[in-house]
Enzyme design. Sequence first.
Site, PDB file in Angstrom:
ATOM      1  N   SER A 193      40.097   3.253 -13.741  1.00  0.00           N
ATOM      2  CA  SER A 193      40.634   3.968 -12.586  1.00  0.00           C
ATOM      3  C   SER A 193      39.631   4.799 -11.792  1.00  0.00           C
ATOM      4  O   SER A 193      39.953   5.283 -10.713  1.00  0.00           O
ATOM      5  CB  SER A 193      41.786   4.888 -13.026  1.00  0.00           C
ATOM      6  OG  SER A 193      42.967   4.125 -13.180  1.00  0.00           O
ATOM      7  N   LYS A 217      41.554  14.585  -7.905  1.00  0.00           N
ATOM      8  CA  LYS A 217      42.689  13.682  -8.108  1.00  0.00           C
ATOM      9  C   LYS A 217      43.908  14.529  -8.484  1.00  0.00           C
ATOM     10  O   LYS A 217      43.792  15.456  -9.299  1.00  0.00           O
ATOM     11  CB  LYS A 217      42.347  12.709  -9.239  1.00  0.00           C
ATOM     12  CG  LYS A 217      43.363  11.585  -9.438  1.00  0.00           C
ATOM     13  CD  LYS A 217      42.869  10.646 -10.549  1.00  0.00           C
ATOM     14  CE  LYS A 217      43.766   9.434 -10.714  1.00  0.00           C
ATOM     15  NZ  LYS A 217      43.287   8.514 -11.760  1.00  0.00           N
ATOM     16  N   SER A 241      43.376   3.723 -10.269  1.00  0.00           N
ATOM     17  CA  SER A 241      44.312   4.640  -9.674  1.00  0.00           C
ATOM     18  C   SER A 241      43.697   5.805  -8.892  1.00  0.00           C
ATOM     19  O   SER A 241      44.395   6.457  -8.130  1.00  0.00           O
ATOM     20  CB  SER A 241      45.192   5.227 -10.788  1.00  0.00           C
ATOM     21  OG  SER A 241      44.401   6.001 -11.670  1.00  0.00           O
TER      22      SER A 241
END
Lengths: 541, 479
Positions: free
Chosen positions: B171, B72, B147
């Site tokens: 997330s 990420k 996310s």
Amino acid sequence: MSTAMKTDYEIVIGLEVHAQLLTLSKMFCGCPTTFGAEPNTQTCPICQGMPGVLPVINHRAVEFGVRAALVFNCRINPACRFARKHYYYPDMPKNFQISQYEEPLAEDGWLEIDRPDGSWRRIGIQRLHLEEDVGKLVHEGPLATAQASLVDFNRSGVPLMETVSRPDIRWRRIGIQRLHLEEDVGKLVHEGPLATAQASLVDFNRSGVPLMETVSRPDIRAPEEAAAYLRAFRAVLVYLGVCDGNMEEGSLRCDANISLRRRGATELGTKVEIKNMNSFRNVQRALEFEAERQSRALEAGERIVQETRLWDADRGLTRAMRSKEYAHDYRYFAEPDLVPLRLDRTWVEEIRRNLPELPRARRQRFVTQYGLPAYDADLLTQSRALAEYFEAAVREFPNAKVVSNWIMSELLRQLAADDERAIAASPISPARLAGLLRLIDDATISGKIAKAVFEKMFRSGEDAQTIVRREGLVQVADTAALEKMIDEVLAANPKPIEDYRQGKTAAAKALVGLVMKASGGKANPALVNQLLQEKLSRMRG
Amino acid sequence: MHELADAYRRGDVTPTAAAEAYLARIEKLDGRVGAYLTVTREQALAAAKAAEGRYRSKAPRGPLDGVPIALKDLLCTRGVRTTCASKILENFVPPYDATVVERLAAAGAVMLGKTNLDEFAMGSSTEHSAFQPTRNPWDLARVPGGSSGGSAAAVAADLAAGALGSDTGGSIRQPAAFCGVVGFKPTYGRVSRYGLVAFASSLDQIGPLAKDVRDAALLLGAIAGPDPHDSTSVNEPVADYAAALDGGVGGLRIGVPREYFTEGVDPDVQRSVRQAIAVLCELGATTQEISLPTTDYGIAVYYLIAPAEASSNLARYDGVKYGLRAAGAKDLIDMYGRTRAVGFGAEVKRRIMLGAYALSAGYYDAYYGRAQKVRTLVRRDFEAAFAQVDLIVAPTAPNVAFKHGEKEDPLAMYLNDVFTVPANLAGIPAVSVRCGFSAGGLPIGLQLIGKPLDEPTVLRAAYAYEQATRWLERRPNLG
């Protein structure tokens, strides 16, 4: 100070002192804390506030805080917390400072200060907490030069951060606007719009250096007491080895709160905060000015406005900061990246056991043990290094008053300061000073010669014996040699002899002086006096 | 992932060939999925080559050696730009590696690139990236969740063998559910946060997104453990998660919180999760209904604490030191204002304002202070529940993946986190595993929530369930 003020008002002062701690590394990262390194060479992602970094508490800084808290008789909280204090300023990389708020390291202590009349007062200490220092803003060149770059600034807007000159010097360049008001507002106000200065640079070397903030209670009643508090405070920190106490380099910083109230009143008046005082003297001067200003305002029926004022040492006055410069809502909240700091009881007790003798106790001991006057004892105990120097010298040459005189008049005159660093760097060790004093004591050299020898020792780092022997400074105590010298002086100076014959005995003194001079100071003055008296009385007879 | 490592060991495939295959697949498909913000081709091939050497000399570093993974873009990577999907850090290149990045590199993993996210991890759909939306590989018209939507989509579309994400309020788990992969949020403090760009410090945790439970266990094992750089990391030894997988759920007491099965939950989701509970019972677990009374307050508490911490964490992006600096400013305050106005997206600004308000003088006690107290109650709810049961099962999200642009109302978006937020508030481990499909063919996530540091039980139950079902056989069709 006006008479009205002395009689009608009582001054109430509280001090906030920030002390940079003498740890080897910063408060929350491993960067070194050495003063004076090239800009931004003592930084890492953590003290530059890079994305993703986390703080780790420096336990040495905690230990230093505990030492100070113990000496200040504070209650040490078994668990304390760090908190974030928010405000935007380019010298603060995260735009928040990790400090302590609701749960400080220690609370409720005191510091005793001595007054000139020999009495003492106890000044309350409200709290003591740890935090990190911020970076340092510097002008790009003098302001006058910066003005010449006005066009550049206007054209390019705020200059981009960049690396200048050498790759190891990484100044951060940022736009200047209100940044320098703290230091330079006087000049800027008179030089027109602030847009004249073109850029400012930030040095993050200082960013993250451990700071200890100590807030006194409003127990101080006079500007000179504030200075005395600060001096006592500094002496304690220096003794503890937790701060070098250097106000000019900013290792020790002081802000003051001052208010006035009618004598006998119990409620506090409206307080004003004063910043930007970088010496004991300036603290006292600023507070004197402010007390006077406030008393005049009150006398004139005005209301005191709660505000922050800056001390302008050049002009000798305090000036209000614009409200924008300090009106902050700090939005404190517990630092989520650090867990509560728990202080182990036995660790605290161990620190207590290892505390050194403190200045006040030592000063008293110097008076009783060595029979020194209070003045000497006070001066010699201003720093631990100096006091230890004195004691080491006395061990070798047990005439305390003589040692004290030589330290106060000669050593301190030669040294740049009386702190740890300066004393440690002294080319004359306590043993060597004692050696010199022994030479005076056994009449090898005169006191006057000794002063010259001292200076030579200081410059060359040699011991007294070596210098005296090499330069033939040994005192002349040989009667025959001295008589020859006296005869020559008498032959060359008929006038004083005539005076003496006519009963002016003072003329003998002048003749002794002339003989001493002729010997290059090496003659034994007592012997010269004796021989001269004999010759003169023979001449008269 | 584990199959790949086996193949390397047998010599069927080389790490270089695998890396090249993944890079080719990214090139072919990621234009449509949008999982990656940065592809680190060169670094990947170099790392693969080094891994290949180790296999050749029969000295691989372990089960992750040579395995291509994605990170990420909120994890700092030395020398590789780390954007947080924000304009304000568009060209930011960290001078250091996050602890998890160091640990994965030490395990021999091959980084393929950095994946998309909602800006600064603030969002539940990956629509709030400043650079691109990410699409759900099961239906490109839909969001991958967020996310960590880029990481979830990359794993689902097989654009990486595994990935790391971060979970502040769901997330990792919610995008894992939406994309039908395994997403694990560890106990707070189990994985070091050093180098994870902070959103909400007291809630953030890094964790794996993987194709199956074994892979998740392997990734977690590689990144977990104490770290001197993170004072909040837990100073406890790490269990052998892969070894803990076997053993089944016999005798395990499973709690079913009644607050998680309400009317607002999509019927397909309800049905699949109920069936999954039945499977666990067939495997020998016992279930009982429990109550977590503070569930309803979770969202409110979360949306005070997380923005408050975010407003503080994001204060450093000011144009002074690194990242974007807006031009044309007339003074310092103006420079701050312009930089942050241009640099941050709407959702980030909304949360900064919410947070600054919650922390401001006069409002602190009513908002942030109160939220912290309720957070303690949420934690106590779980403590009470775990006195009776070993594990809690629930839906991961109340619905399956929604369409791009479907939830424009921020509140509707926030409510998507209702079942994931409590585990963050309590700091306890939770995993999402695939437990079926909606009528429209979209994956559904089953959430298993465990006691603090009881990752082994959570993984063991998830593995037992996965082994007993055949949901993983279905794959998204990207042509």
